[in-house]
Design a protein around this motif. Sequence first.
Motif, mmCIF file in Angstrom:
data_model
loop_
_atom_site.group_PDB
_atom_site.id
_atom_site.type_symbol
_atom_site.label_atom_id
_atom_site.label_comp_id
_atom_site.label_asym_id
_atom_site.label_seq_id
_atom_site.Cartn_x
_atom_site.Cartn_y
_atom_site.Cartn_z
ATOM 1 N N ALA A 44 0.689 -1.020 -0.111
ATOM 2 C CA ALA A 44 -0.330 0.044 0.011
ATOM 3 C C ALA A 44 0.505 0.763 -0.343
ATOM 4 C CB ALA A 44 -0.670 -0.013 1.216
ATOM 5 N N ARG A 45 2.154 1.624 0.666
ATOM 6 C CA ARG A 45 2.618 2.213 0.799
ATOM 7 C C ARG A 45 3.586 2.293 0.033
ATOM 8 N NH1 ARG A 45 2.830 6.675 1.854
ATOM 9 N NH2 ARG A 45 2.256 6.720 3.948
ATOM 10 N N ALA A 46 4.157 1.854 -1.469
ATOM 11 C CA ALA A 46 4.541 1.675 -2.159
ATOM 12 C C ALA A 46 3.530 2.132 -3.432
ATOM 13 C CB ALA A 46 5.619 -0.314 -2.604
ATOM 14 N N ILE A 47 3.037 1.876 -3.057
ATOM 15 C CA ILE A 47 1.472 2.586 -4.461
ATOM 16 C C ILE A 47 1.313 3.877 -4.044
ATOM 17 C CG2 ILE A 47 -0.787 2.431 -4.559
ATOM 18 C CD1 ILE A 47 -1.037 -0.644 -4.737
ATOM 19 N N ALA A 48 0.675 4.566 -2.695
ATOM 20 C CA ALA A 48 0.487 5.338 -2.894
ATOM 21 C C ALA A 48 1.640 6.423 -3.336
ATOM 22 C CB ALA A 48 0.436 6.067 -1.033
ATOM 23 N N ASP A 49 2.964 5.707 -3.014
ATOM 24 C CA ASP A 49 4.447 6.515 -3.070
ATOM 25 C C ASP A 49 4.200 7.201 -4.183
ATOM 26 O OD1 ASP A 49 4.955 7.428 -0.300
ATOM 27 O OD2 ASP A 49 6.971 5.643 -0.210
ATOM 28 N N ARG A 50 3.895 6.090 -5.201
ATOM 29 C CA ARG A 50 3.857 6.304 -6.529
ATOM 30 C C ARG A 50 3.221 7.028 -7.348
ATOM 31 N NH1 ARG A 50 6.504 7.166 -10.912
ATOM 32 N NH2 ARG A 50 6.353 6.533 -12.803
ATOM 33 N N ALA A 92 -8.930 0.086 -7.948
ATOM 34 C CA ALA A 92 -9.923 -0.887 -7.689
ATOM 35 C C ALA A 92 -9.567 -2.291 -8.213
ATOM 36 C CB ALA A 92 -11.630 -0.595 -8.643
ATOM 37 N N GLY A 93 -9.252 -2.592 -8.726
ATOM 38 C CA GLY A 93 -8.162 -4.222 -9.079
ATOM 39 C C GLY A 93 -7.791 -4.557 -7.597
ATOM 40 N N TRP A 94 -6.811 -3.433 -7.146
ATOM 41 C CA TRP A 94 -6.075 -4.072 -6.338
ATOM 42 C C TRP A 94 -6.986 -3.771 -5.060
ATOM 43 C CZ3 TRP A 94 -2.358 -0.046 -8.368
ATOM 44 C CH2 TRP A 94 -1.344 -0.789 -9.350
ATOM 45 N N LYS A 95 -8.202 -3.370 -4.753
ATOM 46 C CA LYS A 95 -9.304 -3.134 -3.456
ATOM 47 C C LYS A 95 -8.919 -2.505 -2.261
ATOM 48 C CE LYS A 95 -11.668 -7.235 -4.807
ATOM 49 N NZ LYS A 95 -10.980 -7.960 -6.153
ATOM 50 N N ILE A 96 -7.980 -1.739 -2.726
ATOM 51 C CA ILE A 96 -7.485 -0.873 -2.225
ATOM 52 C C ILE A 96 -8.149 -0.114 -0.569
ATOM 53 C CG2 ILE A 96 -6.929 1.270 -3.050
ATOM 54 C CD1 ILE A 96 -4.507 -0.089 -1.365
ATOM 55 N N PHE A 97 -9.268 0.188 -1.258
ATOM 56 C CA PHE A 97 -10.087 0.379 -0.297
ATOM 57 C C PHE A 97 -11.311 -0.198 0.417
ATOM 58 C CE2 PHE A 97 -9.349 3.815 -3.434
ATOM 59 C CZ PHE A 97 -8.444 4.885 -2.595
ATOM 60 N N ASP A 98 -10.846 -1.815 0.540
ATOM 61 C CA ASP A 98 -11.415 -2.238 1.006
ATOM 62 C C ASP A 98 -10.758 -3.598 1.512
ATOM 63 O OD1 ASP A 98 -13.950 -1.608 -0.462
ATOM 64 O OD2 ASP A 98 -13.540 -3.055 -1.863
ATOM 65 N N LYS A 108 -2.241 4.350 6.870
ATOM 66 C CA LYS A 108 -2.208 6.210 6.432
ATOM 67 C C LYS A 108 -2.132 6.197 4.783
ATOM 68 C CE LYS A 108 1.143 8.853 7.405
ATOM 69 N NZ LYS A 108 2.635 9.847 7.704
ATOM 70 N N ALA A 109 -1.361 4.304 4.265
ATOM 71 C CA ALA A 109 -0.685 4.832 2.938
ATOM 72 C C ALA A 109 -2.518 5.387 2.130
ATOM 73 C CB ALA A 109 0.246 3.767 2.480
ATOM 74 N N ARG A 110 -3.501 4.699 2.592
ATOM 75 C CA ARG A 110 -5.339 4.674 2.500
ATOM 76 C C ARG A 110 -5.334 5.895 2.024
ATOM 77 N NH1 ARG A 110 -8.449 -0.295 3.169
ATOM 78 N NH2 ARG A 110 -8.754 0.547 5.675
ATOM 79 N N GLU A 111 -5.441 6.250 3.470
ATOM 80 C CA GLU A 111 -5.805 7.637 3.367
ATOM 81 C C GLU A 111 -5.506 8.739 2.639
ATOM 82 O OE1 GLU A 111 -5.318 8.472 7.459
ATOM 83 O OE2 GLU A 111 -6.219 6.712 8.543
ATOM 84 N N GLU A 112 -4.254 8.290 2.495
ATOM 85 C CA GLU A 112 -3.420 8.966 1.295
ATOM 86 C C GLU A 112 -4.069 9.569 -0.288
ATOM 87 O OE1 GLU A 112 0.865 9.369 1.283
ATOM 88 O OE2 GLU A 112 1.285 9.266 3.484
ATOM 89 N N LEU A 113 -4.073 8.562 -0.345
ATOM 90 C CA LEU A 113 -5.236 7.448 -1.795
ATOM 91 C C LEU A 113 -6.559 8.049 -2.109
ATOM 92 C CD1 LEU A 113 -3.735 4.874 -2.404
ATOM 93 C CD2 LEU A 113 -2.331 7.064 -3.445
ATOM 94 N N ALA A 114 -7.106 8.761 -0.368
ATOM 95 C CA ALA A 114 -8.947 8.583 -0.097
ATOM 96 C C ALA A 114 -9.016 9.302 -1.472
ATOM 97 C CB ALA A 114 -9.317 8.907 0.645
ATOM 98 N N HIS A 115 -8.268 10.566 -2.241
ATOM 99 C CA HIS A 115 -8.804 11.032 -3.067
ATOM 100 C C HIS A 115 -9.017 10.811 -4.736
ATOM 101 C CE1 HIS A 115 -4.988 11.095 -3.484
ATOM 102 N NE2 HIS A 115 -4.969 11.897 -5.049
#
Length: 117
Positions: A44-50, A92-98, A108-115
Amino acid sequence: TIALGKDPVLATILGRIADDDALQSAFFASILDEAFAVVPDQAARAIADRINGFKIPEVDLPDRGSSTAALAEAGIYDADQERDKVFKPLLAGWKIFDRTDLGEDGLKAREELAHLA
């Protein structure tokens, strides 16, 4: 300009590029699936950072301006549509929000992607 469908050599080259892109996409999706299975917070952190640091590569094109402008003009890429056409489908494919397997760092990484939800 050359009509893409009327040049068989160019059509073959572009078809191979598209096929390669699809293979790369599937390969990297598999890597992320495995990363989530082993280290979900780090994935999740790697995705958010990228995503947060993403900027499409841009080059100056002789007599055409920037590559980004040319892609937008051709309807291939538009930074204004990046959220809906690129990032939202990936997340959505990675189901990051679920996901229920994230710890404090992953949340925390997921929160950074909430937008992008």
